[in-house]
Design an enzyme around this catalytic site. Structure first.
Site, PDB file in Angstrom:
ATOM      1  N   PHE A 237       1.326   0.583  -0.977  1.00 31.46           N
ATOM      2  CA  PHE A 237       2.766   0.498  -1.242  1.00 31.46           C
ATOM      3  C   PHE A 237       3.092  -0.124  -2.588  1.00 31.46           C
ATOM      4  O   PHE A 237       4.153   0.100  -3.144  1.00 31.46           O
ATOM      5  CB  PHE A 237       3.469  -0.295  -0.126  1.00 31.46           C
ATOM      6  CG  PHE A 237       3.365  -1.798  -0.271  1.00 31.46           C
ATOM      7  CD1 PHE A 237       4.203  -2.490  -1.144  1.00 31.46           C
ATOM      8  CD2 PHE A 237       2.430  -2.532   0.450  1.00 31.46           C
ATOM      9  CE1 PHE A 237       4.104  -3.872  -1.298  1.00 31.46           C
ATOM     10  CE2 PHE A 237       2.315  -3.902   0.297  1.00 31.46           C
ATOM     11  CZ  PHE A 237       3.160  -4.571  -0.580  1.00 31.46           C
TER      12      PHE A 237
ATOM     13  N   LYS B 147      -1.753  11.307  -0.443  1.00 29.40           N
ATOM     14  CA  LYS B 147      -1.082  10.712   0.725  1.00 29.40           C
ATOM     15  C   LYS B 147      -0.513   9.374   0.259  1.00 29.40           C
ATOM     16  O   LYS B 147      -1.215   8.366   0.215  1.00 29.40           O
ATOM     17  CB  LYS B 147      -2.105  10.520   1.851  1.00 29.40           C
ATOM     18  CG  LYS B 147      -1.560  10.522   3.254  1.00 29.40           C
ATOM     19  CD  LYS B 147      -0.580   9.419   3.565  1.00 29.40           C
ATOM     20  CE  LYS B 147      -1.199   8.058   3.750  1.00 29.40           C
ATOM     21  NZ  LYS B 147      -0.170   6.983   3.817  1.00 29.40           N
TER      22      LYS B 147
ATOM     23  N   SER C  64      -5.623  -2.334   1.663  1.00 28.45           N
ATOM     24  CA  SER C  64      -6.192  -3.600   2.131  1.00 28.45           C
ATOM     25  C   SER C  64      -7.674  -3.410   2.496  1.00 28.45           C
ATOM     26  O   SER C  64      -8.103  -2.294   2.816  1.00 28.45           O
ATOM     27  CB  SER C  64      -5.405  -4.083   3.351  1.00 28.45           C
ATOM     28  OG  SER C  64      -5.445  -3.086   4.342  1.00 28.45           O
TER      29      SER C  64
ATOM     30  N   CYS D 293      -2.811  -6.506  -6.589  1.00 28.27           N
ATOM     31  CA  CYS D 293      -4.209  -6.795  -6.253  1.00 28.27           C
ATOM     32  C   CYS D 293      -4.844  -7.634  -7.361  1.00 28.27           C
ATOM     33  O   CYS D 293      -5.929  -8.146  -7.186  1.00 28.27           O
ATOM     34  CB  CYS D 293      -4.988  -5.515  -6.040  1.00 28.27           C
ATOM     35  SG  CYS D 293      -5.140  -4.582  -7.539  1.00 28.27           S
TER      36      CYS D 293
ATOM     37  N   GLU E 227      -5.915 -13.321   1.648  1.00 28.26           N
ATOM     38  CA  GLU E 227      -5.064 -12.591   0.701  1.00 28.26           C
ATOM     39  C   GLU E 227      -3.635 -12.686   1.228  1.00 28.26           C
ATOM     40  O   GLU E 227      -3.258 -11.990   2.180  1.00 28.26           O
ATOM     41  CB  GLU E 227      -5.472 -11.124   0.584  1.00 28.26           C
ATOM     42  CG  GLU E 227      -4.583 -10.407  -0.413  1.00 28.26           C
ATOM     43  CD  GLU E 227      -4.874  -8.933  -0.601  1.00 28.26           C
ATOM     44  OE1 GLU E 227      -5.157  -8.237   0.390  1.00 28.26           O
ATOM     45  OE2 GLU E 227      -4.803  -8.475  -1.749  1.00 28.26           O
TER      46      GLU E 227
HETATM   47  P1  NAD Z   1      -2.725  -0.760   3.544  1.00 32.56           P
HETATM   48  O1  NAD Z   1      -4.189  -0.894   3.701  1.00 32.56           O
HETATM   49  O2  NAD Z   1      -1.847  -1.218   4.636  1.00 32.56           O
HETATM   50  O3  NAD Z   1      -2.336   0.783   3.301  1.00 32.56           O
HETATM   51  C1  NAD Z   1      -2.985   1.563   2.320  1.00 32.56           C
HETATM   52  C2  NAD Z   1      -2.930   3.027   2.725  1.00 32.56           C
HETATM   53  O4  NAD Z   1      -3.624   3.216   3.959  1.00 32.56           O
HETATM   54  C3  NAD Z   1      -1.514   3.547   2.960  1.00 32.56           C
HETATM   55  O5  NAD Z   1      -1.436   4.866   2.461  1.00 32.56           O
HETATM   56  C4  NAD Z   1      -1.356   3.504   4.475  1.00 32.56           C
HETATM   57  O6  NAD Z   1      -0.464   4.494   4.931  1.00 32.56           O
HETATM   58  C5  NAD Z   1      -2.770   3.748   4.963  1.00 32.56           C
HETATM   59  N1  NAD Z   1      -3.094   3.017   6.201  1.00 32.56           N
HETATM   60  C6  NAD Z   1      -2.608   1.809   6.598  1.00 32.56           C
HETATM   61  N2  NAD Z   1      -3.186   1.441   7.766  1.00 32.56           N
HETATM   62  C7  NAD Z   1      -4.062   2.418   8.088  1.00 32.56           C
HETATM   63  C8  NAD Z   1      -4.970   2.605   9.178  1.00 32.56           C
HETATM   64  N3  NAD Z   1      -5.085   1.704  10.155  1.00 32.56           N
HETATM   65  N4  NAD Z   1      -5.717   3.722   9.197  1.00 32.56           N
HETATM   66  C9  NAD Z   1      -5.618   4.640   8.210  1.00 32.56           C
HETATM   67  N5  NAD Z   1      -4.770   4.516   7.170  1.00 32.56           N
HETATM   68  C10 NAD Z   1      -4.008   3.423   7.098  1.00 32.56           C
HETATM   69  O7  NAD Z   1      -2.356  -1.468   2.160  1.00 32.56           O
HETATM   70  P2  NAD Z   1      -0.896  -1.788   1.588  1.00 32.56           P
HETATM   71  O8  NAD Z   1      -0.295  -2.892   2.381  1.00 32.56           O
HETATM   72  O9  NAD Z   1      -0.139  -0.525   1.401  1.00 32.56           O
HETATM   73  O10 NAD Z   1      -1.271  -2.301   0.123  1.00 32.56           O
HETATM   74  C11 NAD Z   1      -1.583  -3.639  -0.155  1.00 32.56           C
HETATM   75  C12 NAD Z   1      -3.082  -3.840  -0.205  1.00 32.56           C
HETATM   76  O11 NAD Z   1      -3.660  -2.984  -1.181  1.00 32.56           O
HETATM   77  C13 NAD Z   1      -3.472  -5.247  -0.622  1.00 32.56           C
HETATM   78  O12 NAD Z   1      -4.543  -5.668   0.172  1.00 32.56           O
HETATM   79  C14 NAD Z   1      -3.879  -5.088  -2.071  1.00 32.56           C
HETATM   80  O13 NAD Z   1      -4.784  -6.051  -2.551  1.00 32.56           O
HETATM   81  C15 NAD Z   1      -4.510  -3.741  -2.035  1.00 32.56           C
HETATM   82  N6  NAD Z   1      -4.557  -3.154  -3.358  1.00 32.56           N
HETATM   83  C16 NAD Z   1      -5.758  -3.084  -3.982  1.00 32.56           C
HETATM   84  C17 NAD Z   1      -5.848  -2.577  -5.250  1.00 32.56           C
HETATM   85  C18 NAD Z   1      -7.170  -2.494  -5.950  1.00 32.56           C
HETATM   86  O14 NAD Z   1      -7.225  -1.899  -7.002  1.00 32.56           O
HETATM   87  N7  NAD Z   1      -8.231  -3.077  -5.417  1.00 32.56           N
HETATM   88  C19 NAD Z   1      -4.689  -2.113  -5.897  1.00 32.56           C
HETATM   89  C20 NAD Z   1      -3.472  -2.198  -5.234  1.00 32.56           C
HETATM   90  C21 NAD Z   1      -3.417  -2.716  -3.952  1.00 32.56           C
END
Ligand code: NAD
Length: 488
Positions: free
Chosen positions: A152, A176, A229, A284, A385
């Protein structure tokens, strides 16, 4: 609700309302207002998207790379011309300030620019006479249909970490977007259409878990890029690779910054505060733990506390606002709970951002900048985090102790050091276990022609996003050993 605020897929060049089981709700986190509601894509809808992408691939891979990148040159121009509209959309659905949103789109455009170099980046290599009369060549070929699943917090930039390289290399892609912030990608897709790109080369499939699982299990999808995440990154990596796909999965982070006593304590607190509280800590690459060495302790704490207190919090589209809300009410509750837990564990709350009320935005999900001192190294604030505007301070006596603390962490996304000593900088660069290292820099985000590195629980896979790694990830190597008999 206007039709612009519908959550729509774009598959094979057609816009459709998905009808899967997951319910999607998009909020403006500054007001709490619902911007859009919709459903995720069902497995059948994912299947249709994958089949249409596979059909488009047959012709797209034959299109010369020099021709493929012409669409990206057009996309770059369209992204620039529409930067204001895109930045406003990011702020509306994600909460960050307008300047932060514009900055993220610009970082996305950098990736489009790098991918425009694919005709040379994708070159193979060759040798004549590896044995007498035998020549050997390496070709890079696209994989086929690939997918990107994005988080997000950068709804414009992160899809652009993958999409430009994937299609420039000759693949077709399913994007997606986050179920929480899908509207920006929808706008980018409208711009992609305006480039004249053949239908089916880029497809947007909205959704949450049901849609992701369908992508991970789909036999036509050859590779998956994921950012989110760590628990979900690990899950996506495991399931995608078990299904025989390539996967690169970027996860969460807990980024420490070390402040040495010889650091420039005029500027460093500002850089650390911008890193910790920028984008409301929902980056992140946010530094969320400052490891302060020796006598830097008092001056650093005082300066950073002052900066936390004076940061102007509000709706990111209003002028002068320096920090917006967090993404959801549940995120606010979770962050405030973690601050409380930190205090119970013995941390001293120097600046308390809980219970924020922003006049005119009483329905928003705001947490003000928070500073906690003497957080226990194994406690919840030092280890979790938090993904909110919360900076923990730990005091240590030496750089060795500080590096040990950095390396004890579960994550390895970023670590930074502030110092005037070249020897300290070299030691840190050499020993710190993190993929992105900052020396006198608060947010060590690699430029698009470098990989966005990450280690430990911050990355699952081997080839990272961006740069040359992206070309490796999105191509398959084929080696041809060739002999031509002279008297044929
Ligand atoms: P999230 O893991 O909740 O969601 C990421 C994606 O996975 C979304 O498209 C979501 O729809 C999907 N998703 C969520 N739960 C799922 C599940 N149980 N099964 C399958 N798909 C699922 O992450 P978020 O809250 O959208 O983003 C924040 C996180 O992303 C933080 O932990 C942040 O550190 C990380 N992040 C990392 C980087 C990097 O480069 N390492 C960059 C940006 C964000």
């Amino acid at each position: 609700m206007s039709s612009q605020r519908e959550i729509l897929n774009c598959v094979g060049g057609e816009w459709r309302r998905p009808s899967g089981s997951d319910e999607l709700v998009v909020y403006n986190p500054a007001t709490g207002e619902v911007l859009a509601r919709g459903r995720g894509s069902s497995p059948a809808e994912v299947d249709e998207a994958a089949q249409l992408a596979a059909r488009a691939f047959a012709e797209w891979r034959r299109t010369p790379a020099t021709e493929r990148v012409q669409y990206l040159f057009r996309l770059k121009r369209l992204l620039e011309e529409n930067l204001d509209d895109l930045a406003r959309t990011v702020t509306e659905e994600c909460g960050k300030t307008y300047d932060e949103s514009a900055g993220e789109i610009k970082r996305g455009i950098e990736n489009v620019e790098v991918a425009c170099g694919i005709p040379s980046l994708m070159q193979g290599y060759n040798n004549e006479d590896v044995a007498r009369g035998i020549d050997e060549h390496l070709y890079r070929q696209p994989l086929g249909v690939v997918a990107a699943i994005t988080p997000f917090n950068f709804p414009g930039m992160i899809p652009l970490w993958f999409l430009p390289y994937a299609i420039a290399c000759g693949n077709t892609i399913l994007v997606k977007p986050s179920d929480k912030t899908p509207l920006t990608m929808q706008k980018i897709m409208r711009l992609i259409e305006q480039t004249g790109l053949p239908p089916g080369v880029v497809n947007v499939v909205n959704g949450a878990k049901e849609t992701v699982d369908a992508i991970l299990d789909h036999p036509v999808v050859r590779a998956v890029s994921f950012v989110g995440s760590s628990p979900v990154a690990r899950y996506v990596y495991t399931r995608a690779t078990a299904n025989g796909k390539r996967a690169q999965c970027q996860g969460g982070a807990k980024n420490p910054v070390i402040v040495m006593p010889d650091a420039d304590l005029e500027t460093v607190p500002r850089l650390v505060a911008d890193s910790a509280f920028g984008c409301a800590g929902q980056r992140c690459l946010a530094s969320s733990l400052a490891v302060v060495v020796g006598e830097a302790r008092e001056p650093f704490r005082e300066a950073v506390a002052e900066l936390a207190l004076s940061r102007k919090v509000g709706y990111g589209l209003e002028p002068g606002v320096e920090m917006g809300p967090v993404i959801r009410r549940e995120s606010k509750d979770r962050i405030e709970g973690l601050i409380g837990k930190g205090a119970e564990e013995g941390a001293r709350v120097v600046v308390d951002g809980r219970g924020a009320r922003i006049r005119g935005y009483e329905g928003g999900f705001f947490v003000r900048p928070t500073v906690l001192e003497d957080v226990p190294p194994d406690g919840v604030v030092a280890r979790t985090e938090i993904f909110g505007p919360v900076l923990g301070l730990i005091h240590v006596r030496s750089i060795d102790e500080a590096i040990q603390l950095v390396n004890r962490g579960q994550y390895g996304n970023m670590a930074c050091l502030f110092t005037r000593s070249g020897a300290a900088a070299r030691k840190f660069r050499y020993e710190a276990q993190a993929g992105n290292i900052g020396i006198n820099v608060g947010v060590a985000q690699p430029i698009a022609f470098y990989p966005f590195a990450g280690m430990k629980d911050s990355f699952f896979g081997d080839l990272h996003g961006q740069g040359r790694d992206a070309v490796e990830f999105y191509t398959e190597k084929k080696v041809v050993v060739e002999r031509w008999l002279e008297r044929l």
